[in-house]
Enzyme design. Structure first.
Site, PDB file in Angstrom:
ATOM      1  N   GLU A 142       0.430  -1.041   0.025  1.00 45.66           N
ATOM      2  CA  GLU A 142      -0.262   0.329   0.174  1.00 45.66           C
ATOM      3  C   GLU A 142       0.929   1.341   0.080  1.00 45.66           C
ATOM      4  O   GLU A 142       1.345   1.004   0.931  1.00 45.66           O
ATOM      5  CB  GLU A 142      -0.725  -0.191   1.185  1.00 45.66           C
ATOM      6  CG  GLU A 142      -1.465   1.370   1.720  1.00 45.66           C
ATOM      7  CD  GLU A 142      -2.192   1.245   3.427  1.00 45.66           C
ATOM      8  OE1 GLU A 142      -3.063   1.663   2.874  1.00 45.66           O
ATOM      9  OE2 GLU A 142      -2.054   0.200   3.673  1.00 45.66           O
ATOM     10  N   ASP A 177      -5.601   2.863  -1.209  1.00 48.03           N
ATOM     11  CA  ASP A 177      -6.516   3.643  -0.299  1.00 48.03           C
ATOM     12  C   ASP A 177      -6.579   4.962  -1.167  1.00 48.03           C
ATOM     13  O   ASP A 177      -5.378   5.673  -1.118  1.00 48.03           O
ATOM     14  CB  ASP A 177      -5.096   3.744   1.405  1.00 48.03           C
ATOM     15  CG  ASP A 177      -5.897   4.277   2.448  1.00 48.03           C
ATOM     16  OD1 ASP A 177      -6.754   5.241   2.402  1.00 48.03           O
ATOM     17  OD2 ASP A 177      -5.947   3.778   3.199  1.00 48.03           O
ATOM     18  N   GLN A 203      -9.150   0.687   0.500  1.00 46.40           N
ATOM     19  CA  GLN A 203      -9.397   1.709   1.455  1.00 46.40           C
ATOM     20  C   GLN A 203      -9.884   3.157   1.212  1.00 46.40           C
ATOM     21  O   GLN A 203      -9.838   3.852   0.514  1.00 46.40           O
ATOM     22  CB  GLN A 203      -8.234   1.603   2.958  1.00 46.40           C
ATOM     23  CG  GLN A 203      -8.416   0.432   2.852  1.00 46.40           C
ATOM     24  CD  GLN A 203      -6.681  -0.275   3.900  1.00 46.40           C
ATOM     25  OE1 GLN A 203      -5.947   0.186   3.528  1.00 46.40           O
ATOM     26  NE2 GLN A 203      -7.428  -1.204   4.708  1.00 46.40           N
ATOM     27  N   GLU A 239     -11.660   2.087   7.276  1.00 45.93           N
ATOM     28  CA  GLU A 239     -10.025   2.643   8.079  1.00 45.93           C
ATOM     29  C   GLU A 239     -10.456   4.265   8.069  1.00 45.93           C
ATOM     30  O   GLU A 239      -8.965   4.794   7.749  1.00 45.93           O
ATOM     31  CB  GLU A 239      -8.766   2.572   7.106  1.00 45.93           C
ATOM     32  CG  GLU A 239      -7.650   2.206   7.636  1.00 45.93           C
ATOM     33  CD  GLU A 239      -6.106   1.682   7.567  1.00 45.93           C
ATOM     34  OE1 GLU A 239      -5.122   0.865   7.865  1.00 45.93           O
ATOM     35  OE2 GLU A 239      -6.116   2.085   5.951  1.00 45.93           O
TER      36      GLU A 239
END
Length: 260
Positions: A142, A177, A203, A239
Site C-alpha cells: 500500500e 487507499d 480503503q 479505515e
C-alpha cells in the site's frame, strides 16, 4: 454497490479491540479488517469473529518496533531476520483467523541507499509471497502518504506497480487507499482505472482529516459507482477515525453508509 468492512483498529476506539468486532457486526458490517491483531491471542480473535458471524478480510503483518515509530520492515536493509520472524507470526495468525489478505508494510529506511532498499524490498516481498502462497493468502502493498508517515518507502501507485511487475508473483497485489492516494497524487478516477488490474483491496477515509468518508474533499459515491462498473468483487475497508468522540461515535457517524 461495494461491500464494506469495518477497520477495527480505527473504528470503535472506546472499546477493547476484541469487542470492536461485535460492535461492527451490530452496525451491519459483515466483515472487518485489522491493522494488527497481535495484542490478542489468535484463538480469542477467531472466537470473536465466529461469535459475531463476520469474516476478517485483511490484516497487517507486524510493523516492527511500532512504539519507536517503525512502520514495517520489508524495505529495511539489515533487518531481514526480523522481517522473516514477523512474517512467520503473521502467517500463524492469518491461518487461524482465515485472513485472505496480508498487508506487508515497507517501513521507513531513512538514509539507507536507494538501491539497497529496493533490493531488500523485492527479496523480502518474494519471501513473503512464497511463504503464504500455499495457504491461499495474498500479500498486499500500500502506498502511504508522506504527510502522515514521512519517510515511508512506498508512496506512489506507479512505484507499487513497478514492484509488482518486477516480482511477477501471482499472490502479490495493490492495496489502494484513496485517502493516501488523494493526498499524494489526486486524480482518483484515472488512477483507479489505470491500476485496477493490480488492485486486491481498497480503503477509504475522508480527506484531509481521515474521518468519515462523507466529509472532506473526496466525492466517494463517484468512486463506489466506478468500482461497480469495473466489477470490483472485493471489500472496501473503512479505515477512518470517527469525528465524534466517545461511546457511540462510530455508530453515530455511519449515516454515509445508510444512505448508500
Amino acid at each position: 454497490m461495494p461491500r464494506f468492512a469495518a477497520n477495527v483498529s480505527t473504528l470503535y476506539p472506546e472499546l477493547a479491540l476484541i469487542d470492536r468486532i461485535g460492535a461492527a457486526a451490530r452496525d451491519g458490517f459483515a466483515a472487518v479488517e485489522v491493522q494488527g491483531p497481535y495484542a490478542v491471542q489468535a484463538q480469542d480473535f477467531r472466537r470473536a469473529l465466529d461469535d459475531a458471524r463476520v469474516q476478517l478480510v485483511l490484516m497487517n503483518a507486524p510493523q516492527g518496533h511500532s512504539d519507536a515509530g517503525e512502520r514495517g520492515l520489508a524495505a529495511l536493509p539489515g533487518r531481514e531476520q526480523d522481517f522473516e520472524s514477523a512474517m512467520e507470526q503473521a502467517m500463524d495468525y492469518a491461518r487461524i483467523l482465515g485472513a485472505p489478505r496480508l498487508h506487508v508494510m515497507a517501513g521507513k529506511p531513512g538514509a539507507a541507499p536507494a538501491e539497497d532498499c529496493l533490493e531488500t524490498y523485492l527479496r523480502n516481498l518474494a519471501y513473503a509471497c512464497d511463504l503464504v502462497h500455499p495457504h491461499g493468502i495474498t500479500v498486499t502493498i500500500e502506498p502511504i502518504n508522506q504527510r502522515d508517515v514521512p519517510g515511508y518507502y512506498l508512496s506512489r501507485q506507479q512505484q507499487a506497480a513497478d514492484v509488482i511487475a518486477a516480482l511477477k508473483k501471482p499472490n502479490l497485489g495493490l492495496q489502494m487507499d484513496f485517502y493516501h492516494l488523494q493526498i499524494m497524487e489526486g486524480d482518483l478516477v484515472r488512477h483507479l482505472e489505470r491500476y485496477f488490474p493490480l488492485v486486491s483491496h481498497v480503503q477509504i477515509a475522508g480527506v484531509p482529516e481521515r474521518s468519515e468518508p462523507d466529509t472532506g474533499e473526496v466525492h466517494y459515491p463517484l468512486i463506489f459507482a466506478l468500482l461497480d462498473r469495473l466489477r470490483y468483487a472485493g471489500w472496501v475497508g473503512c479505515e477512518y477515525r470517527p469525528a465524534r468522540a466517545g461511546a457511540g461515535g462510530t455508530s453515530a457517524g455511519l449515516g454515509w453508509l445508510r444512505k448508500i
